[in-house]
Design a protein around this motif. Structure first.
Motif, PDB file in Angstrom:
ATOM      1  N   TYR A 353       0.812  -1.214   0.000  1.00  0.00           N
ATOM      2  CA  TYR A 353       0.000   0.000   0.000  1.00  0.00           C
ATOM      3  C   TYR A 353       0.856   1.279   0.000  1.00  0.00           C
ATOM      4  CZ  TYR A 353      -4.038  -3.017   0.957  1.00  0.00           C
ATOM      5  OH  TYR A 353      -5.008  -3.975   0.886  1.00  0.00           O
ATOM      6  N   ASP A 357       0.919   4.200  -2.901  1.00  0.00           N
ATOM      7  CA  ASP A 357       0.773   5.631  -2.590  1.00  0.00           C
ATOM      8  C   ASP A 357       1.909   6.448  -3.200  1.00  0.00           C
ATOM      9  OD1 ASP A 357      -1.538   5.138  -1.199  1.00  0.00           O
ATOM     10  OD2 ASP A 357      -0.545   5.008   0.763  1.00  0.00           O
ATOM     11  N   LYS A 360       1.400   7.550  -6.616  1.00  0.00           N
ATOM     12  CA  LYS A 360       0.317   8.538  -6.777  1.00  0.00           C
ATOM     13  C   LYS A 360      -0.952   7.916  -7.363  1.00  0.00           C
ATOM     14  CE  LYS A 360       3.185  11.768  -5.441  1.00  0.00           C
ATOM     15  NZ  LYS A 360       3.099  12.331  -4.080  1.00  0.00           N
ATOM     16  N   PHE A 361      -1.174   6.632  -7.076  1.00  0.00           N
ATOM     17  CA  PHE A 361      -2.391   5.975  -7.536  1.00  0.00           C
ATOM     18  C   PHE A 361      -3.431   6.019  -6.427  1.00  0.00           C
ATOM     19  CE2 PHE A 361      -5.029   2.124  -8.046  1.00  0.00           C
ATOM     20  CZ  PHE A 361      -5.568   2.406  -9.302  1.00  0.00           C
ATOM     21  N   ASN A 362      -4.607   6.509  -6.763  1.00  0.00           N
ATOM     22  CA  ASN A 362      -5.674   6.648  -5.764  1.00  0.00           C
ATOM     23  C   ASN A 362      -6.343   5.297  -5.543  1.00  0.00           C
ATOM     24  OD1 ASN A 362      -7.525   7.729  -3.981  1.00  0.00           O
ATOM     25  ND2 ASN A 362      -8.885   8.473  -5.605  1.00  0.00           N
ATOM     26  N   THR A 364      -8.460   3.554  -3.586  1.00  0.00           N
ATOM     27  CA  THR A 364      -9.500   3.758  -2.579  1.00  0.00           C
ATOM     28  C   THR A 364      -9.932   2.423  -1.968  1.00  0.00           C
ATOM     29  OG1 THR A 364     -11.269   3.549  -4.219  1.00  0.00           O
ATOM     30  CG2 THR A 364     -10.341   5.752  -3.859  1.00  0.00           C
ATOM     31  N   LYS A 367     -11.794   0.271  -4.425  1.00  0.00           N
ATOM     32  CA  LYS A 367     -10.916  -0.346  -5.422  1.00  0.00           C
ATOM     33  C   LYS A 367     -10.169  -1.538  -4.833  1.00  0.00           C
ATOM     34  CE  LYS A 367     -10.209   3.853  -8.170  1.00  0.00           C
ATOM     35  NZ  LYS A 367      -9.244   4.916  -8.572  1.00  0.00           N
TER      36      LYS A 367
END
Length: 721
Positions: A353, A357, A360-362, A364, A367
């Motif tokens: 995780y 981060d 810069k991948f969101n 959520t 997801k």
């Protein structure tokens, strides 16, 4: 309308002020320092909650590890009844959280609900343990005690499920959301640690410890009962450190009344002349406050998102049924999922995780959960491939007007066997040759008299034997008094269960023989080609088997009896070295190693970490403060409905196992698409936004005062002293 809303608000405020735990409006509650793990924002109280969860999960999974065996071998139920009761119990454990949530949010509060239902839990374990004492009553007594105990256990474990996780989340301040998410990971870690250890220990207690003249089920159920007592004691020990949120009145009834009033009010006002409202729940504004309506909106949005989730659990929970059965058809067994979870949780939280981060991948929560679904679907696709490989080595399915036969040549020369009217059946067989496979016979009725013709040393012999449909047989051909004789015997029709092996003996000697196997099991075999029953043994090498024939004793070397195999051992005449043995394999050993299950367990475990832990934290963060346990109960209900899906599919559409695996994988992929679309339109809401402005100001003022006292205390006492 405004007067009705004010009356509702006034009534709610009066109910809140009437509770001893809620101070009157405008007055700060008594200041209490929340003990923290030094240097962190983690409350010390969560240590008691995590240890409690570890002990409770040890108790629950330890009991379940031997439950099916208890049904089969103690209560003597058949496999279908045992499986049905097992899944019914599992489903009940996940339906009762609704009752626990009602008690926690509407009546007793989370702390008291956990205490009271844990006592019920302990009583259920004790009754279950007493019911496993063989000398106590007859079969009816054992069944009644067992079902009573299981019902209380389901009430206890299910009732506290939505409360413990939510109670742990309550210990954190709202600004410490990241720490709360980490807590849910540690919480889940404790679940799998308890599951892993208990799944190893309780089967050992059942099988390796003997009591009352057999397997010790009373001890195997008693140890989980003791762990539940420890869980209760540990939880009570942390009482002085807990932050306890008082119950909010009859929340479930209030929510239902609000929804019902909104629906009926909307139906009554269907005229085109009445202005439309932004949300269907806004039609409750004539009677209920805007805050309650906003909270119910938040609740219904989360519960609506839960609708597709049972399909994940339908796949996941088959680890304890379908995948376990698959493992028994392979050549080893171990408990992989809990071990992988213990590894994956820190790897995901502190490795994967943070790396995502950095990119810069969101990623959520929704997801993550959707990714978990895909991984679970892939796990079942892999399981289907493994099942296809296993089925290459299974016994054929017995159907009407069909039978299977093999020939064992115990004569001292070659023979050729044929069957009249079966031109395809003509086999030359060497002495003591291990048959390659069974031959299928198509019968004209449910039984048929077949004429066997055997050529031996230039002579022809004819024997008649009646073959029953749906049977597996061996034709033994041997010499007696200078001639040839034959005997038809029944063979095992299915592989030995649970990865065990089976062996039987044929005694060609002129005296009866007595065989001593492991665990002091005696097998008596009649003389002159007598055949023993099959003995079920654990897989292993049997090279020191005692054989007593008359006054003479010898040692037989049987060699390896492998997983899932069935053997026939022929004891022949005496030699200088003792009795001779010849071993043939009636049913082939499991030839697919259990390591082939590793990929599917890796995928399902990774999917569980991404789906379950994320969903647990997400459901807590997206629920109003007064409805935390209700949402947790809704989350757990998805597990109950998942189990129901498995039962429906298994009963309504019997399929080959690999086809069923593919079906579940396809269904979960469809659900993944639906859930992804629903998640795309879902907008996260902060529960704090639902708190009225004046209440926020009061809470902020009180919090500033509490923080000031805490900081002054830390300066005076120092940390770590």
């Amino acid at each position: 309308m405004a007067e009705m809303v004010e009356e509702e608000r006034g009534a709610r405020q009066e109910r809140e002020n009437s509770r001893g735990d809620n101070p009157p409006k405008g007055i700060c509650p008594p200041m209490k320092k929340s003990s923290k793990v030094c240097g962190t924002n983690y409350p010390l109280s969560i240590a008691f909650i995590v240890v409690n969860e570890f002990c409770e999960r040890f108790s629950y999974y330890g009991m379940k590890a031997v439950l099916t065996l208890y049904f089969l071998y103690f209560l003597h139920w058949d496999e279908n009844t045992s499986t049905s009761v097992y899944h019914a119990f599992s489903s009940l454990c996940y339906f009762t959280p609704v009752l626990g949530a009602y008690m926690a949010d509407s009546w007793l509060g989370k702390y008291k609900t956990i205490i009271y239902l844990s006592i019920v839990y302990v009583v259920g374990h004790l009754i279950k343990s007493v019911g496993a004492i063989p000398n106590l009553g007859n079969q009816v007594v054992h069944v009644v005690l067992s079902m009573t105990g299981l019902t209380l256990i389901a009430l206890g474990t299910g009732g506290i499920k939505p409360c413990v996780a939510a109670f742990g989340g309550d210990q954190f301040e709202e600004e410490h959301g990241q720490e709360r998410s980490k807590f849910f990971s540690v919480f889940y870690l404790s679940i799998n640690a308890g599951s892993l250890i208990s799944t190893f220990i309780t089967p050992v207690l059942r099988g390796d410890v003997e009591c009352f003249g057999g397997d010790c089920y009373a001890l195997a159920f008693g140890v989980p009962a003791a762990l539940m007592v420890i869980a209760l004691i540990v939880f009570i020990a942390g009482n002085g450190m807990y932050k306890k949120t008082p119950p909010q009145g009859n929340v479930l009834l209030e929510v239902w009344n609000c929804i019902w009033f909104a629906l009926t009010n909307r139906i009554k006002n269907r005229s085109r002349h009445i202005p439309k409202r932004n949300h269907w729940l806004d039609w409750a504004s004539e009677k209920y406050s805007s805050q309650l309506i906003a909270e119910v909106k938040m609740l219904t949005r989360v519960l609506f998102l839960f609708i597709p989730l049972p399909m994940f659990w339908a796949l996941f929970d088959q680890q304890g049924s379908r995948w376990t059965v698959q493992a028994t058809k392979m050549n080893a067994d171990f408990f992989l999922n809990p071990l992988l979870i213990l590894v994956f949780i820190p790897v995901f939280d502190f490795g994967l995780y943070p790396l995502i981060d950095l990119c810069k991948f969101n990623f959520t929560p929704i997801k993550k959960m959707a990714t978990g679904m895909i991984l679970a679907a892939l796990a079942f696709a892999v399981a289907a491939i493994v099942e296809l490989k296993i089925e290459e080595n299974v016994m054929p399915v017995l159907v009407p007007k069909e039978s299977y036969i093999q020939v064992l040549n115990l004569a001292d020369g070659d023979i050729e066997v044929s069957i009249q009217d079966y031109e395809q059946f003509r086999h030359p067989i060497k002495p003591f040759q291990d048959p390659d496979e069974y031959s299928r016979l198509i019968l004209s009725s449910n039984q048929q008299n077949l004429r066997f013709q055997i050529q031996f040393q230039g002579s022809s012999f004819t024997f008649n034997h009646i073959i029953q449909e749906k049977t597996v047989n061996s034709l033994i051909v041997y010499q007696t008094e200078g001639s040839l004789a034959s005997r038809l015997i029944k063979d095992m029709e299915q592989k030995p269960t649970e990865g065990m092996s089976a062996v039987r003996f044929i005694n060609t000697l002129e005296l009866d023989a007595n065989i001593t196997l492991r665990n002091e099991e005696f097998v008596s075999i009649n003389k002159s080609y007598g055949v023993s029953r099959y003995s079920i043994l654990a897989r292993g090498r049997y090279n020191n088997v005692k054989c007593q024939v008359g006054a003479e004793e010898s040692i037989l070397h049987l060699g390896l009896l492998d997983f899932g195999a069935a053997y026939t051992v022929v004891i022949t005449n005496t030699s200088v070295k003792g009795f001779q043995t010849s071993k043939t394999e009636d049913i082939a050993a499991n030839n697919v190693h259990i390591s082939w299950q590793t990929p599917q367990y890796l995928l399902i475990s990774a999917g569980e970490v991404m789906f379950s832990i994320t969903g647990l934290a997400f459901s807590y963060s997206q629920s109003p403060a007064s409805m935390k346990s209700v949402v947790q109960a809704g989350w757990l209900l998805t597990v109950a409905f998942g189990n129901a899906i498995v039962l429906i599919v298994a009963q309504a559409a019997p399929l080959e196992q690999w086809v069923e695996f593919i079906l579940f994988a396809a269904l979960l992929f469809i659900v993944f698409v639906i859930f992804s679309i629903m998640g795309y339109f879902y907008i996260s809401v902060d529960p704090e936004e639902l708190i009225p402005k004046e209440e926020k100001e009061e809470l902020s003022s009180c919090k500033d005062m509490i923080d000031l006292v805490i900081k002054n205390t830390e300066v005076e006492n120092g940390c770590g002293h």
